[in-house]
Design a protein around this motif. Structure first.
Motif, PDB file in Angstrom:
ATOM      1  N   ASP A  53       4.315  55.637 -81.826  1.00 23.81           N
ATOM      2  CA  ASP A  53       3.190  56.553 -82.032  1.00 23.81           C
ATOM      3  C   ASP A  53       2.952  57.362 -80.759  1.00 23.81           C
ATOM      4  O   ASP A  53       3.245  56.917 -79.649  1.00 23.81           O
ATOM      5  CB  ASP A  53       1.915  55.780 -82.385  1.00 23.81           C
ATOM      6  CG  ASP A  53       1.992  55.152 -83.761  1.00 23.81           C
ATOM      7  OD1 ASP A  53       2.798  55.624 -84.574  1.00 23.81           O
ATOM      8  OD2 ASP A  53       1.254  54.180 -84.008  1.00 23.81           O
ATOM      9  N   HIS A  67      -0.599  59.796 -71.136  1.00 19.81           N
ATOM     10  CA  HIS A  67       0.056  60.020 -72.428  1.00 19.81           C
ATOM     11  C   HIS A  67       1.503  59.547 -72.333  1.00 19.81           C
ATOM     12  O   HIS A  67       2.074  59.441 -71.246  1.00 19.81           O
ATOM     13  CB  HIS A  67      -0.015  61.493 -72.849  1.00 19.81           C
ATOM     14  CG  HIS A  67       0.880  62.402 -72.074  1.00 19.81           C
ATOM     15  ND1 HIS A  67       0.564  62.892 -70.823  1.00 19.81           N
ATOM     16  CD2 HIS A  67       2.108  62.913 -72.376  1.00 19.81           C
ATOM     17  CE1 HIS A  67       1.535  63.666 -70.390  1.00 19.81           C
ATOM     18  NE2 HIS A  67       2.485  63.696 -71.292  1.00 19.81           N
ATOM     19  N   ALA A  71       3.893  61.463 -77.532  1.00 16.81           N
ATOM     20  CA  ALA A  71       2.780  62.394 -77.748  1.00 16.81           C
ATOM     21  C   ALA A  71       3.252  63.833 -77.597  1.00 16.81           C
ATOM     22  O   ALA A  71       2.786  64.734 -78.316  1.00 16.81           O
ATOM     23  CB  ALA A  71       1.641  62.097 -76.772  1.00 16.81           C
ATOM     24  N   VAL A  76       1.103  66.501 -79.788  1.00 16.92           N
ATOM     25  CA  VAL A  76      -0.285  66.151 -79.466  1.00 16.92           C
ATOM     26  C   VAL A  76      -0.647  66.678 -78.084  1.00 16.92           C
ATOM     27  O   VAL A  76      -1.762  67.171 -77.852  1.00 16.92           O
ATOM     28  CB  VAL A  76      -0.490  64.625 -79.541  1.00 16.92           C
ATOM     29  CG1 VAL A  76      -1.919  64.248 -79.166  1.00 16.92           C
ATOM     30  CG2 VAL A  76      -0.159  64.116 -80.940  1.00 16.92           C
ATOM     31  N   VAL A  82      -4.129  68.628 -74.294  1.00 14.03           N
ATOM     32  CA  VAL A  82      -4.171  68.060 -75.629  1.00 14.03           C
ATOM     33  C   VAL A  82      -4.403  69.162 -76.657  1.00 14.03           C
ATOM     34  O   VAL A  82      -5.000  70.212 -76.350  1.00 14.03           O
ATOM     35  CB  VAL A  82      -5.277  66.979 -75.731  1.00 14.03           C
ATOM     36  CG1 VAL A  82      -6.662  67.618 -75.746  1.00 14.03           C
ATOM     37  CG2 VAL A  82      -5.064  66.102 -76.964  1.00 14.03           C
ATOM     38  N   ASP A  83      -3.920  68.941 -77.879  1.00  9.08           N
ATOM     39  CA  ASP A  83      -4.151  69.877 -78.983  1.00  9.08           C
ATOM     40  C   ASP A  83      -5.659  70.085 -79.181  1.00  9.08           C
ATOM     41  O   ASP A  83      -6.440  69.130 -79.110  1.00  9.08           O
ATOM     42  CB  ASP A  83      -3.519  69.302 -80.263  1.00  9.08           C
ATOM     43  CG  ASP A  83      -3.555  70.268 -81.427  1.00  9.08           C
ATOM     44  OD1 ASP A  83      -4.658  70.539 -81.933  1.00  9.08           O
ATOM     45  OD2 ASP A  83      -2.479  70.723 -81.846  1.00  9.08           O
ATOM     46  N   ALA A  86      -7.368  67.788 -81.586  1.00 12.22           N
ATOM     47  CA  ALA A  86      -7.587  66.441 -81.065  1.00 12.22           C
ATOM     48  C   ALA A  86      -8.755  66.424 -80.086  1.00 12.22           C
ATOM     49  O   ALA A  86      -9.543  65.466 -80.050  1.00 12.22           O
ATOM     50  CB  ALA A  86      -6.316  65.930 -80.400  1.00 12.22           C
ATOM     51  N   LEU A 104      -3.029  66.670 -87.257  1.00  8.12           N
ATOM     52  CA  LEU A 104      -2.431  67.418 -86.148  1.00  8.12           C
ATOM     53  C   LEU A 104      -1.069  67.997 -86.530  1.00  8.12           C
ATOM     54  O   LEU A 104      -0.225  68.247 -85.671  1.00  8.12           O
ATOM     55  CB  LEU A 104      -2.277  66.512 -84.920  1.00  8.12           C
ATOM     56  CG  LEU A 104      -3.570  65.908 -84.347  1.00  8.12           C
ATOM     57  CD1 LEU A 104      -3.259  65.064 -83.131  1.00  8.12           C
ATOM     58  CD2 LEU A 104      -4.566  67.013 -83.993  1.00  8.12           C
ATOM     59  N   VAL A 117       1.644  65.314 -89.041  1.00 10.43           N
ATOM     60  CA  VAL A 117       1.216  64.410 -87.972  1.00 10.43           C
ATOM     61  C   VAL A 117      -0.262  64.093 -88.178  1.00 10.43           C
ATOM     62  O   VAL A 117      -1.091  65.009 -88.222  1.00 10.43           O
ATOM     63  CB  VAL A 117       1.419  65.037 -86.577  1.00 10.43           C
ATOM     64  CG1 VAL A 117       0.926  64.084 -85.491  1.00 10.43           C
ATOM     65  CG2 VAL A 117       2.893  65.385 -86.352  1.00 10.43           C
ATOM     66  N   ALA A 119      -3.619  61.629 -86.921  1.00 10.99           N
ATOM     67  CA  ALA A 119      -4.066  60.877 -85.743  1.00 10.99           C
ATOM     68  C   ALA A 119      -5.419  60.218 -85.982  1.00 10.99           C
ATOM     69  O   ALA A 119      -6.219  60.679 -86.805  1.00 10.99           O
ATOM     70  CB  ALA A 119      -4.147  61.808 -84.526  1.00 10.99           C
ATOM     71  N   VAL A 131      -6.278  58.970 -78.388  1.00  7.82           N
ATOM     72  CA  VAL A 131      -5.746  59.639 -79.575  1.00  7.82           C
ATOM     73  C   VAL A 131      -4.415  58.979 -79.905  1.00  7.82           C
ATOM     74  O   VAL A 131      -3.496  58.982 -79.077  1.00  7.82           O
ATOM     75  CB  VAL A 131      -5.535  61.150 -79.321  1.00  7.82           C
ATOM     76  CG1 VAL A 131      -4.972  61.826 -80.568  1.00  7.82           C
ATOM     77  CG2 VAL A 131      -6.840  61.813 -78.890  1.00  7.82           C
ATOM     78  N   ALA A 133      -1.410  59.147 -82.589  1.00  7.21           N
ATOM     79  CA  ALA A 133      -0.855  60.002 -83.641  1.00  7.21           C
ATOM     80  C   ALA A 133       0.457  59.420 -84.166  1.00  7.21           C
ATOM     81  O   ALA A 133       1.247  58.845 -83.417  1.00  7.21           O
ATOM     82  CB  ALA A 133      -0.619  61.414 -83.112  1.00  7.21           C
TER      83      ALA A 133
END
Length: 391
Positions: A53, A67, A71, A76, A82-83, A86, A104, A117, A119, A131, A133
């Motif tokens: 993940d 991270h 990711a 992500v 980060v997105d 998220a 995501l 995706v 999360a 997070v 995902a």
């Protein structure tokens, strides 16, 4: 404890361990006799880094403080940011203190990117949010395939069922006309036969699809498979004025299920007959190539365009729908062939040229028999060239 619980605990240990490390770094420096080896925090860090993940930990400002590589693969985290979806989910989780689900999935799928995706976002300690995902692309594709299958089956079943209803009504209306009754009765029998064939092939396909390689394998004589398949297709070939010829018996053997192999080869022969003009030849050849027995069915029919060749093995796909309807085809024959080959650890290959014809080759692992015959090199070279021409 669930996998999510272990993951959260792991990241929590990492954060707490990091805080303890920075708080006590002075003390640690004074310890000359610190024991060597991995600590619990080290092990937890390895778990996170190797997780399937995508994991990202955000601080109270929405910055990424930790991270793993996954990711980035899932999109992500990009360029250590980060997105935005998220980040908004993290703000919501921090405000409400609960679990937040967020999609995501990439807005534009390019190349081998994951298509779906999903999360889960939740607070770890203080203002830190994690997070987690996962790639749900395969599940989404399977669901889409299931929906398409149900839609296709519904459509295909409605056609013969509707025809049977109309023909039965026509028979009732023409009850006093024996000639019309006979004519409509013959059509009812034709549609009923087609419906029965469709149901039978659907059952066979449902058993094959998704199955693993056959657990129990018998030694199967390839020549027997060819003979039985020819027997099944004899009537259709004679009705279409098509002569089916074969090469000499090979003595080759494979490991598998004889009934399934005969069904697969029969489907290839039926296709060759159905899509060939009257009077044209259909040939069956067999040979041993690199540990695989290859059974090739060659016709001089309408051929298949290159852009359609990857689709002919799909369920209900027909190259010529009008011809398929006329011959009672269900559009499932080649799908069954593909799954039979896969269940035997083999494959089915296609060579075709519009206006020239097609060669379908069923490749099945040969029986590991040292006494198996070695085909003549000249015959191998001749059989390897579809339709007597160059690839």
């Amino acid at each position: 404890m669930t996998a999510w619980g272990y993951l959260v605990a792991s990241i929590g240990v990492l954060l707490i361990g990091a805080g303890a490390f920075f708080a006590g770094r002075t003390t640690a420096r004074r310890r000359a006799d610190r024991p060597a080896g991995l600590t619990v925090a080290d092990l937890m860090g390895m778990v996170v880094q190797s997780s399937h993940d995508g994991i990202a930990v955000l601080n109270g400002f929405g910055d990424v403080v930790l991270h793993n590589p996954r990711a980035e693969e899932l999109g992500v985290v990009r360029n250590n940011r980060v997105d935005d979806r998220a980040r908004r989910a993290a703000e919501l989780a921090r405000r409400d203190g609960g679990l937040v689900q967020v999609d995501l999935s990439p807005l534009e799928v390019k190349g081998r990117q994951p298509e779906a995706v999903h999360a889960e976002v939740r607070v770890l300690v203080e203002n830190f949010v994690v997070v987690a995902a996962s790639d749900e692309s395969e599940a989404v594709r399977l669901e889409a395939t299931r929906r398409d299958f149900v839609a296709n089956v519904s459509h295909e079943l409605k056609t013969p069922v509707g025809a049977l209803a109309l023909l039965a009504e026509a028979v009732l209306d023409a009850a006093d006309d024996q000639e019309e009754v006979r004519r409509f009765s013959a059509k009812i029998m034709q549609e009923a036969t087609r419906l029965g064939t469709l149901v039978t092939e659907l059952i066979a396909l449902s058993r094959l699809q998704g199955a693993e390689k056959l657990p129990v394998l018998d030694t199967v004589d390839v020549d027997v498979v060819v003979t039985e398949a020819l027997g099944r297709s004899k009537l259709a070939a004679e009705s279409a004025d098509i002569e089916v010829t074969t090469d000499e018996p090979s003595g080759l053997r494979v490991e598998g299920d004889r009934t399934l192999l005969v069904t697969a080869l029969s489907n290839l022969l039926d296709n060759a007959v159905a899509y060939s003009p009257p009077g044209s030849p259909v040939t069956v050849s067999r040979k041993l190539v690199d540990g695989f027995v290859e059974i090739a069915v060659t016709d001089r029919g309408i051929g298949i365009a290159e852009d359609q060749q990857t689709r002919v093995f799909e369920r209900f796909y027909r190259v010529d729908k009008a011809r398929s309807r006329a011959t009672g085809g269900t559009g499932l024959g080649l799908a069954i062939v593909k799954h039979v080959a896969a269940n035997h650890g083999g494959e089915v290959k296609l060579w075709s040229l519009p206006g020239t014809g097609s060669t379908f080759t069923l490749r099945i692992p040969a029986h590991p028999d040292r006494d198996a015959p070695t085909p003549d090199p000249a015959q191998q070279e001749l059989a390897a060239t579809p339709l007597g021409g160059e690839l």
